[in-house]
Design a protein around this motif. Structure first.
Motif, PDB file in Angstrom:
ATOM      1  N   ARG A  17       0.825  -1.217   0.000  1.00 30.69           N
ATOM      2  CA  ARG A  17       0.000   0.000   0.000  1.00 30.69           C
ATOM      3  C   ARG A  17       0.854   1.260   0.000  1.00 30.69           C
ATOM      4  O   ARG A  17       0.521   2.250  -0.655  1.00 30.69           O
ATOM      5  N   THR A  21       0.463   3.936  -3.029  1.00 27.16           N
ATOM      6  CA  THR A  21      -0.032   5.284  -2.747  1.00 27.16           C
ATOM      7  C   THR A  21       1.023   6.343  -3.032  1.00 27.16           C
ATOM      8  O   THR A  21       0.692   7.436  -3.488  1.00 27.16           O
ATOM      9  N   ASN A  38      -5.998   6.705   1.237  1.00 25.29           N
ATOM     10  CA  ASN A  38      -6.462   6.622  -0.149  1.00 25.29           C
ATOM     11  C   ASN A  38      -6.859   5.196  -0.516  1.00 25.29           C
ATOM     12  O   ASN A  38      -7.539   4.972  -1.521  1.00 25.29           O
ATOM     13  N   ILE A  39      -6.415   4.258   0.285  1.00 21.84           N
ATOM     14  CA  ILE A  39      -6.795   2.860   0.091  1.00 21.84           C
ATOM     15  C   ILE A  39      -7.723   2.452   1.229  1.00 21.84           C
ATOM     16  O   ILE A  39      -7.340   2.458   2.395  1.00 21.84           O
ATOM     17  N   LYS A  40      -8.955   2.125   0.898  1.00 23.68           N
ATOM     18  CA  LYS A  40      -9.938   1.730   1.909  1.00 23.68           C
ATOM     19  C   LYS A  40      -9.582   0.369   2.486  1.00 23.68           C
ATOM     20  O   LYS A  40      -8.826  -0.400   1.884  1.00 23.68           O
ATOM     21  N   GLN A  41     -10.152   0.073   3.637  1.00 32.04           N
ATOM     22  CA  GLN A  41     -10.013  -1.239   4.242  1.00 32.04           C
ATOM     23  C   GLN A  41     -11.388  -1.894   4.337  1.00 32.04           C
ATOM     24  O   GLN A  41     -12.383  -1.214   4.569  1.00 32.04           O
ATOM     25  N   PHE A  80      -8.549   1.186  -4.798  1.00 34.53           N
ATOM     26  CA  PHE A  80      -7.877   0.070  -4.140  1.00 34.53           C
ATOM     27  C   PHE A  80      -8.509  -0.179  -2.778  1.00 34.53           C
ATOM     28  O   PHE A  80      -8.844   0.756  -2.050  1.00 34.53           O
ATOM     29  N   VAL A  81      -8.636  -1.451  -2.416  1.00 30.42           N
ATOM     30  CA  VAL A  81      -9.200  -1.819  -1.120  1.00 30.42           C
ATOM     31  C   VAL A  81      -8.353  -2.933  -0.514  1.00 30.42           C
ATOM     32  O   VAL A  81      -8.087  -3.950  -1.168  1.00 30.42           O
ATOM     33  N   LYS A  82      -7.930  -2.717   0.727  1.00 32.36           N
ATOM     34  CA  LYS A  82      -7.144  -3.722   1.460  1.00 32.36           C
ATOM     35  C   LYS A  82      -8.074  -4.680   2.191  1.00 32.36           C
ATOM     36  O   LYS A  82      -9.088  -4.271   2.744  1.00 32.36           O
TER      37      LYS A  82
END
Length: 272
Positions: A17, A21, A38-41, A80-82
């Motif tokens: 990530r 990012t 900027n990357i959701k979870q 993007f999603v973690k």
């Protein structure tokens, strides 16, 4: 559409990530912790609650996984999603995600003998406890992660659609530029875009996401993903990284137990 950044915990997802990012969300490619949101979870408690879903009820999380993704997923754009969840299809009725919401997945994997050491330290539990959870976890555990092999194997279903990229943590450390370029190429291909590398940004990404840089940044700024020990002390998130060597620390019987449970996958990945 979602590009999933999936992994078992302590397998390098944060490094992945950080690099993504820095390159995509900073004009100069310089990483700082403020870029990570900027990357959701997912799952995210607040998102479920906003839709009136009881986030403490595991069954409700499972049943509403797709619905929640639809609520924040913009089909005309890419985000993007973690996740540390496995790609389950609960009772063949409630899938974790689907192709209507998912553009693809980058799956991070790491030698499970090192993962278990890092995981035990992160949660401030014994290595024996970590190994037990690590090897016995099931698809219906509270985190919906499954055990190490279940998690890894589940996401491979995206391969049949050419929407799957497997990245080994060890490669992202040892061959950083080559591996990261592979990741960027995959992302841009999913988006139907040509990749033109900004060499200056790339140089900055590699410099500001080195393990030592991130460790020093945490010391200076703190990191909200770090945990607290049982006595309330902060446990630094960035500890040893690639310097963690299971062969020097992990009890022989525990390493044998891990290798026995995950032999096929470890051989496939070159860990045995």
């Amino acid at each position: 559409m979602i590009i999933w950044l999936a992994s078992y915990p302590k397998s390098g997802n944060t490094l992945l990530r950080s690099m993504i990012t820095a390159y995509l969300f900073d004009k100069e490619g310089k990483f700082n912790f403020d870029l990570l949101p900027n990357i959701k979870q997912f799952p995210n408690t607040s998102v479920f609650q906003n839709l009136g879903v009881d986030s403490k009820d595991q069954n409700e999380i499972i049943k509403n996984s797709i619905r929640v993704q639809e609520s924040f997923n913009k089909k005309e754009s890419v985000g993007f999603v973690k996740t540390h969840n496995m790609l389950f299809n609960f009772n063949k009725l409630y899938p974790f995600t689907n192709l209507d919401n998912s553009l693809g997945v980058i799956y991070m994997v790491r030698d499970p003998r090192n993962v278990v050491l890092s995981y035990a330290r992160h949660l401030d539990i014994s290595i024996e406890e970590a190994v037990k959870f690590f090897t016995k976890g099931k698809a219906n555990d509270i985190f919906l992660m499954g055990n190490w092999s279940e998690n890894y194997l589940s996401w491979k279903s995206f391969r049949q659609y050419n929407k799957y990229l497997l990245i080994k943590y060890e490669d992202l450390i040892a061959n950083r530029e080559k591996t990261f370029l592979k990741i960027l190429k995959f992302v841009f291909n999913l988006r139907g875009m040509n990749l033109s590398i900004d060499q200056n940004k790339l140089k900055n990404v590699l410099r500001t996401t080195s393990f030592d840089y991130l460790k020093n940044l945490e010391k200076e700024k703190g990191f909200r993903e770090s945990m607290k020990s049982k006595d309330g002390k902060s446990i630094p998130f960035f500890d040893k990284g690639v310097k963690r060597k299971w062969s020097e620390t992990l009890d022989k019987d525990l390493s044998i137990e891990i290798e026995k449970n995950f032999k096929n996958e470890m051989v496939e990945l070159g860990y045995l």
